[in-house]
Write an enzyme that holds these catalytic residues in place. Structure first.
Site, PDB file in Angstrom:
ATOM      1  N   GLY A   1       4.075  -0.243  -2.883  1.00  0.00           N
ATOM      2  CA  GLY A   1       4.106  -0.735  -1.409  1.00  0.00           C
ATOM      3  C   GLY A   1       2.907  -0.878  -0.677  1.00  0.00           C
TER       4      GLY A   1
ATOM      5  N   GLN B   1      -4.198  -2.425   4.672  1.00  0.00           N
ATOM      6  CA  GLN B   1      -4.923  -2.423   3.507  1.00  0.00           C
ATOM      7  C   GLN B   1      -5.287  -3.715   2.933  1.00  0.00           C
ATOM      8  OE1 GLN B   1      -1.250  -0.340   1.622  1.00  0.00           O
ATOM      9  NE2 GLN B   1      -3.010   0.562   0.424  1.00  0.00           N
TER      10      GLN B   1
ATOM     11  N   CYS C   1      -2.483   5.554  -3.909  1.00  0.00           N
ATOM     12  CA  CYS C   1      -2.711   4.435  -3.060  1.00  0.00           C
ATOM     13  C   CYS C   1      -3.705   3.657  -3.401  1.00  0.00           C
ATOM     14  CB  CYS C   1      -3.301   5.215  -1.620  1.00  0.00           C
ATOM     15  SG  CYS C   1      -3.420   4.015  -0.294  1.00  0.00           S
ATOM     16  N   LEU C   2      -3.197   2.142  -3.286  1.00  0.00           N
ATOM     17  CA  LEU C   2      -4.339   1.251  -3.828  1.00  0.00           C
ATOM     18  C   LEU C   2      -5.624   1.221  -3.149  1.00  0.00           C
ATOM     19  CD1 LEU C   2      -1.842  -1.799  -4.045  1.00  0.00           C
ATOM     20  CD2 LEU C   2      -2.534  -0.525  -6.030  1.00  0.00           C
TER      21      LEU C   2
ATOM     22  N   HIS D   1       4.731   6.730   3.609  1.00  0.00           N
ATOM     23  CA  HIS D   1       3.567   6.520   3.023  1.00  0.00           C
ATOM     24  C   HIS D   1       2.775   5.334   3.682  1.00  0.00           C
ATOM     25  CE1 HIS D   1      -0.019   6.424  -0.092  1.00  0.00           C
ATOM     26  NE2 HIS D   1      -0.037   5.343   0.313  1.00  0.00           N
ATOM     27  N   GLU D   2       3.676   4.203   3.645  1.00  0.00           N
ATOM     28  CA  GLU D   2       3.166   2.850   4.143  1.00  0.00           C
ATOM     29  C   GLU D   2       3.065   2.996   5.725  1.00  0.00           C
ATOM     30  OE1 GLU D   2       1.848   0.938   2.081  1.00  0.00           O
ATOM     31  OE2 GLU D   2       2.676   1.855   0.402  1.00  0.00           O
TER      32      GLU D   2
ATOM     33  N   HIS E   1       0.179   4.372   6.989  1.00  0.00           N
ATOM     34  CA  HIS E   1      -1.031   3.280   6.779  1.00  0.00           C
ATOM     35  C   HIS E   1      -1.127   2.417   8.390  1.00  0.00           C
ATOM     36  CE1 HIS E   1      -2.820   3.277   3.083  1.00  0.00           C
ATOM     37  NE2 HIS E   1      -1.902   3.514   2.511  1.00  0.00           N
TER      38      HIS E   1
HETATM   39 ZN    ZN Z   1      -1.227   3.517   0.514  1.00  0.00          ZN
END
Ligand code: ZN
Length: 175
Positions: A45, A50, A99-100, A141-142, A145
């Site tokens: 995702g 991000q 997480c990226l 999770h997203e 963000h």
């Molecule tokens: Zn993340």
């Protein structure tokens, strides 16, 4: 066009994403760029902050596991604009997340098993859907963000303490 990622330590990851007011060609192009970025970075995702844009938008493509063939199947691509989680199940489960924006680490996070979410699609239509398991976890999770929250904030303080050095190193390396 692949977009550049914001890493842990970048203040944009701590801001709340602004509501999306207009869905136009520019916006749709940005969504395409996010998809390209998520695929290139092999993320499950990706949320707009991000990639340095602080708006209420995230995308997911969560793979599912075929029990019979014992293999992972590529998941559907989903796009959530102005999402709002309406309900969360009382049942919770723990699983590790990555997480990226936090390369090289993973951590266990307790989250509700399922949820009900309201969001706008790319045609500007409001939708309400329910999700469970890994897909619900990824959505939460997203969604975190776009509210300035990272999964490490939800880790057990003891686990979090163990990765504190790595976090400091990420901050230094990427910012
Ligand atoms: Zn993340």
């Amino acid at each position: 066009m692949k977009l550049s990622l914001a890493y842990y330590g970048n203040p944009i990851l701590r801001q709340k994403g602004a509501r999306v007011e207009t869905i136009d060609d520019d916006f749709r192009q940005f969504v395409q760029d996010m998809i390209e970025t998520m695929v290139a970075e092999r993320g499950m995702g990706l949320a707009a902050p991000q990639v340095n844009r602080c708006i209420a938008l995230f995308i997911t493509h969560v793979p599912s596991h075929d029990e019979e063939k014992d293999e992972w199947i590529e998941g559907p691509l989903r796009i959530f604009v102005n999402p709002k989680i309406l309900e969360r199940t009382e049942e919770e489960w723990i699983q590790d997340e990555g997480c990226l924006s936090l390369p090289g680490i993973r951590g266990d996070v307790m989250r509700p098993y399922g949820l009900k979410i309201e969001y706008m699609d790319l045609e500007g239509k409001m939708r309400t859907e329910t999700y469970e398991g890994l897909e619900a976890r990824c959505i939460m999770h997203e969604n975190d963000h776009i509210n300035g929250t990272l999964y490490i904030d939800r880790m057990h303080p003891k686990d979090r303490k163990e990765i504190e050095n790595v976090l400091r190193a990420i901050k230094k390396k990427f910012n």
